[in-house]
Design an enzyme around this catalytic site. Structure first.
Site, PDB file in Angstrom:
ATOM      1  N   ASP A  57      66.062 -33.794 -10.772  1.00  0.00           N
ATOM      2  CA  ASP A  57      67.260 -33.141 -10.210  1.00  0.00           C
ATOM      3  C   ASP A  57      66.520 -32.748  -8.634  1.00  0.00           C
ATOM      4  OD1 ASP A  57      69.389 -31.867 -12.454  1.00  0.00           O
ATOM      5  OD2 ASP A  57      67.116 -32.446 -13.138  1.00  0.00           O
ATOM      6  N   TYR A  93      71.165 -36.773  -4.502  1.00  0.00           N
ATOM      7  CA  TYR A  93      72.957 -35.264  -4.626  1.00  0.00           C
ATOM      8  C   TYR A  93      73.859 -36.193  -3.561  1.00  0.00           C
ATOM      9  CZ  TYR A  93      71.103 -32.915  -8.296  1.00  0.00           C
ATOM     10  OH  TYR A  93      70.604 -31.507  -9.712  1.00  0.00           O
ATOM     11  N   HIS A 221      68.583 -36.675 -19.185  1.00  0.00           N
ATOM     12  CA  HIS A 221      68.895 -36.109 -18.036  1.00  0.00           C
ATOM     13  C   HIS A 221      68.723 -34.507 -18.919  1.00  0.00           C
ATOM     14  CE1 HIS A 221      70.476 -34.610 -14.546  1.00  0.00           C
ATOM     15  NE2 HIS A 221      71.760 -33.882 -15.007  1.00  0.00           N
ATOM     16  N   HIS A 230      73.277 -24.090 -17.331  1.00  0.00           N
ATOM     17  CA  HIS A 230      73.830 -24.937 -17.995  1.00  0.00           C
ATOM     18  C   HIS A 230      73.898 -24.691 -19.952  1.00  0.00           C
ATOM     19  CE1 HIS A 230      75.458 -27.935 -14.794  1.00  0.00           C
ATOM     20  NE2 HIS A 230      74.272 -28.186 -15.107  1.00  0.00           N
ATOM     21  N   HIS A 256      68.210 -31.260 -15.894  1.00  0.00           N
ATOM     22  CA  HIS A 256      69.953 -30.749 -15.588  1.00  0.00           C
ATOM     23  C   HIS A 256      70.248 -29.529 -15.161  1.00  0.00           C
ATOM     24  CE1 HIS A 256      74.081 -31.614 -15.857  1.00  0.00           C
ATOM     25  NE2 HIS A 256      73.964 -30.530 -16.985  1.00  0.00           N
ATOM     26  N   HIS A 258      68.043 -26.665 -13.186  1.00  0.00           N
ATOM     27  CA  HIS A 258      67.236 -26.024 -11.950  1.00  0.00           C
ATOM     28  C   HIS A 258      66.244 -25.017 -12.096  1.00  0.00           C
ATOM     29  CE1 HIS A 258      70.224 -29.027  -8.959  1.00  0.00           C
ATOM     30  NE2 HIS A 258      70.173 -29.007 -10.376  1.00  0.00           N
TER      31      HIS A 258
END
Length: 339
Positions: A57, A93, A221, A230, A256, A258
């Protein structure tokens, strides 16, 4: 690109049966069932050890402390004499790469990770943000002509002798992306999704069953277990985790969320290791975890992870954005064991 609505329709028709049954008669598949995943080889050091960094990430053109994390990766990478770097996805990103000429590849990768110690092979998987762009661009050999370090595939195997790494494309497992009306995802190579996932699981089972490596490491990921923003990924718990347990996988590495975290399985050897703090982090965004004995470490800031493997030991370490050591963990196996 295949639209989300079209994919959702295909999913309704196919996923119920195809997530559990693989038909060898489907001739229209992009990835055929019962086929071996592509394999790559990477030699270990003369002393029989292997060292590498893990980061996820990260791709934000140096912003959100990406450059600061990269600086410390270079320093720790030199200390450990790393052999390669593993990227756990969300490489660029916010919406992946536009095409192979997208300047984000230079601005977020080539021009950021410039330390001498990081001029090693990078082995990468795709994240959900990468699926919002042109996924084929990240997989293209054209990027390796720009920077030979870059190697990204949907799913593949890296064999080092003492360890085998099984990189798994986890984004197609996750149901919510199919009904996401705010973003378009590049599903071209994974349709019909149910068949794609079923075939991938079968190919992974075959590969794990054949493996005689001392250490078995799976990289994806999305988290299987996480207390970050998440949290756990239900689809991976129901579909992927049983395979990892059945084949005595030692570590599952992901991004995934952070953050940096380490959770130990209470019913298998698996260590769940999240390294998704390569740039933007989520301070204070942490869920409670019902199994306190399993939760070994959590850090809601930026950083990365290192791993050193020998024939008998594995040492995991987490570092923050200033390169400070936050957490270490050591695992040992009998020298002549293959499990």
């Amino acid at each position: 690109m295949v639209s989300n609505s079209a994919m959702a329709c295909l999913y309704e028709k196919n996923v119920a049966s195809r997530l559990h049954l693989v038909s060898v008669f489907c001739i229209s598949l992009v990835v055929s069932g019962f086929a071996e995943l592509q394999r790559f080889q990477h030699a270990i050091k003369d002393d029989g050890s292997l060292s590498f960094l893990v980061v996820g990430d990260w791709g934000r053109r140096g912003f959100y402390n990406q450059s600061a994390v990269a600086l410390q990766m270079g320093r720790i990478g030199e200390q450990l004499d790393i052999d390669f770097v593993v990227s756990t996805g969300d490489n660029f990103y916010g919406d992946g790469l536009r095409d192979v000429n997208d300047p984000a590849f230079l601005e977020s990768f080539k021009d950021i990770y410039t330390a001498t110690s990081l001029q090693k092979q990078w082995y990468s998987v795709l994240g959900n943000h990468d699926y919002k762009g042109d996924t084929e661009a990240q997989l293209s050999p054209a990027l390796r002509k720009i920077d030979s370090r870059w190697l990204c595939q949907r799913s593949f195997i890296l064999n080092t002798g003492i360890a085998e790494f099984f990189f798994v494309d986890t984004t197609p497992f996750v149901n919510k992306y199919l009904v996401d009306k705010e973003h378009n995802y590049d599903w071209r190579a994974v349709s019909p999704r149910g068949t794609y996932v079923a075939n991938l699981l079968q190919d992974l089972k075959v590969a794990l069953n054949k493996s005689t490596a001392k250490w078995k490491i799976v990289v994806g990921h999305h988290a299987i277990r996480s207390v970050g923003h998440h949290g756990d990924t239900p689809e991976l718990i129901s579909l992927l985790l049983p395979t990892l347990k059945a084949h005595n996988v030692d570590m599952y590495m992901n991004g995934h969320d952070h953050c940096l975290e380490h959770i130990s399985s209470l019913d298998s050897p698996i260590q769940y290791l999240t390294s998704g703090a390569g740039s933007k982090a989520w301070r204070g965004d942490v869920k409670s975890y019902k199994n306190n004995r399993a939760m070994k470490f959590f850090y809601d800031g930026q950083g990365f992870m290192s791993v050193k493997l020998t024939g008998s030991d594995a040492k995991i370490a987490f570092y923050d954005v200033l390169g400070r050591l936050l957490h270490t963990w050591k695992m040992s196996k009998p020298l002549h064991s293959t499990m």
